[in-house]
Enzyme design. Structure first.
Site, PDB file in Angstrom:
ATOM      1  N   LEU A 152     -13.123 -14.928  33.720  1.00  0.00           N
ATOM      2  CA  LEU A 152     -12.488 -15.461  32.516  1.00  0.00           C
ATOM      3  C   LEU A 152     -12.937 -16.893  32.234  1.00  0.00           C
ATOM      4  O   LEU A 152     -12.995 -17.712  33.154  1.00  0.00           O
ATOM      5  CB  LEU A 152     -10.957 -15.445  32.718  1.00  0.00           C
ATOM      6  CG  LEU A 152     -10.113 -16.140  31.643  1.00  0.00           C
ATOM      7  CD1 LEU A 152     -10.094 -15.310  30.356  1.00  0.00           C
ATOM      8  CD2 LEU A 152      -8.678 -16.365  32.147  1.00  0.00           C
ATOM      9  N   ASP A 180       4.082 -23.075  22.083  1.00  0.00           N
ATOM     10  CA  ASP A 180       5.063 -23.950  21.435  1.00  0.00           C
ATOM     11  C   ASP A 180       6.493 -23.602  21.864  1.00  0.00           C
ATOM     12  O   ASP A 180       6.788 -22.446  22.165  1.00  0.00           O
ATOM     13  CB  ASP A 180       4.922 -23.809  19.905  1.00  0.00           C
ATOM     14  CG  ASP A 180       5.540 -24.973  19.161  1.00  0.00           C
ATOM     15  OD1 ASP A 180       5.871 -26.008  19.799  1.00  0.00           O
ATOM     16  OD2 ASP A 180       5.711 -24.860  17.927  1.00  0.00           O
ATOM     17  N   HIS A 184       8.178 -28.766  29.492  1.00  0.00           N
ATOM     18  CA  HIS A 184       6.717 -28.734  29.685  1.00  0.00           C
ATOM     19  C   HIS A 184       6.384 -28.229  31.087  1.00  0.00           C
ATOM     20  O   HIS A 184       5.448 -27.451  31.274  1.00  0.00           O
ATOM     21  CB  HIS A 184       6.111 -30.119  29.457  1.00  0.00           C
ATOM     22  CG  HIS A 184       6.291 -30.608  28.046  1.00  0.00           C
ATOM     23  ND1 HIS A 184       5.992 -29.828  26.961  1.00  0.00           N
ATOM     24  CD2 HIS A 184       6.750 -31.793  27.549  1.00  0.00           C
ATOM     25  CE1 HIS A 184       6.249 -30.514  25.844  1.00  0.00           C
ATOM     26  NE2 HIS A 184       6.718 -31.701  26.183  1.00  0.00           N
TER      27      HIS A 184
END
Ligand code: IPE
Ligand code: IPE
Ligand code: MG
Length: 257
Positions: free
Chosen positions: A148, A37, A54
């Site tokens: 991962l 955020d 972004h």
């Protein structure tokens, strides 16, 4: 921990190296979830449009992936777009959707090099076709990787996920393949979009907000939470290690003593 040569190369700052040495390799979280955020505020502080924030946030995502690969983390879940984010201005939403396409087509090679498997959670039906295709390609192309697992929460809302799970359970009961007595906490977990993924051990939220914003509500029952004022584009590998040190000070009691 006793850092490997590869870890020392990636965690290159003095800050990071000191923290790496202070960490206990035996008690790192197996699953880290992140609410990324603060992109909009980061851009505004620089007098730029929100989309600039972004785009800058993508670098932090890359840093988290590489850091988790170096640390041997099993799962990294990133909240990329919530079910509620559609209420933002059309220009921002379509900019984010296009950014996904650009980043995914560029990064899929690196994800494969890093042995990262991508999984998606969320409602993919409502996404623009090009965004859905880019994610489908990425998921298919990385499906055999064994390192991962990167779980991308996209058009995701925990309440919506619980509604879908409940509908599916109700349909099975109606069809006779399940009885009400079969409903357990585990059965509900198994019907969520996170089925098969262990619950997060550690959840990080950047930007100073201290709420979950409809993220993994069921799965975070015993997750350790970490909130930092740092805005997402400023959150890198050094900051991740700070967070992990905080995680290692926690006493996880699960209701016991
Ligand atoms: C997080 O940053 C990214 C998404 C929700 C897509 P924000 O866009 O929420 O940034 P702020 O909170 O407005 O600063
Ligand atoms: C949560 O952030 C969603 C993502 C990070 C993708 P928001 O910025 O949408 O959350 P609120 O509106 O501050 O609760
Ligand atoms: Mg926000």
């Amino acid at each position: 921990m006793n850092p490997t040569a590869s870890q020392l190369e990636w965690f290159e700052s003095d800050h990071a190296r000191a923290r790496l040495e202070a960490l206990d390799a035996q008690s790192l979280p197996q699953h880290i979830a992140i609410i990324m955020d603060g992109n909009g505020r980061w851009a505004r502080a620089k007098g730029k449009p929100r989309l600039f924030g972004h785009k800058a946030g993508v670098k932090s995502v890359r840093e988290m992936i590489a850091s988790c690969v170096e640390l041997g983390t099993g799962y990294l879940t990133i909240y990329s777009f919530s079910s509620e984010n559609w209420t933002r201005p059309e220009e921002e939403v379509s900019g984010i959707m296009k950014l996904f396409v650009e980043v995914l087509s560029r990064e899929v090679v690196n994800l494969n090099k890093q042995n990262v498997r991508v999984k998606l959670i969320g409602d993919l039906d409502d996404l623009p076709q090009s965004t859905r295709e880019a994610f489908d390609n990425c998921v298919a192309s990385t499906a055999e990787n064994t390192g991962l697992t990167l779980v991308v929460a996209l058009n995701y809302g925990a309440r919506q996920d619980l509604v879908h799970a409940t509908e599916a359970i109700a349909a099975d009961i109606k069809a006779g393949s399940l009885t009400p007595e079969d409903i357990t906490a585990q059965l509900i977990s198994d019907r969520l979009s996170t089925a098969g993924i262990p619950d997060p051990d550690f959840l990080i939220r950047t930007s100073g907000e201290t709420r979950l914003s409809n993220f993994l509500l069921y799965e975070t029952a015993y997750t350790e939470l970490y909130f930092t004022d740092i805005l997402w584009p400023d959150f890198g590998r050094d900051q991740l290690l700070d967070a992990l040190l905080s995680f290692q000070t926690r006493d996880r009691r699960y209701g016991g003593l």
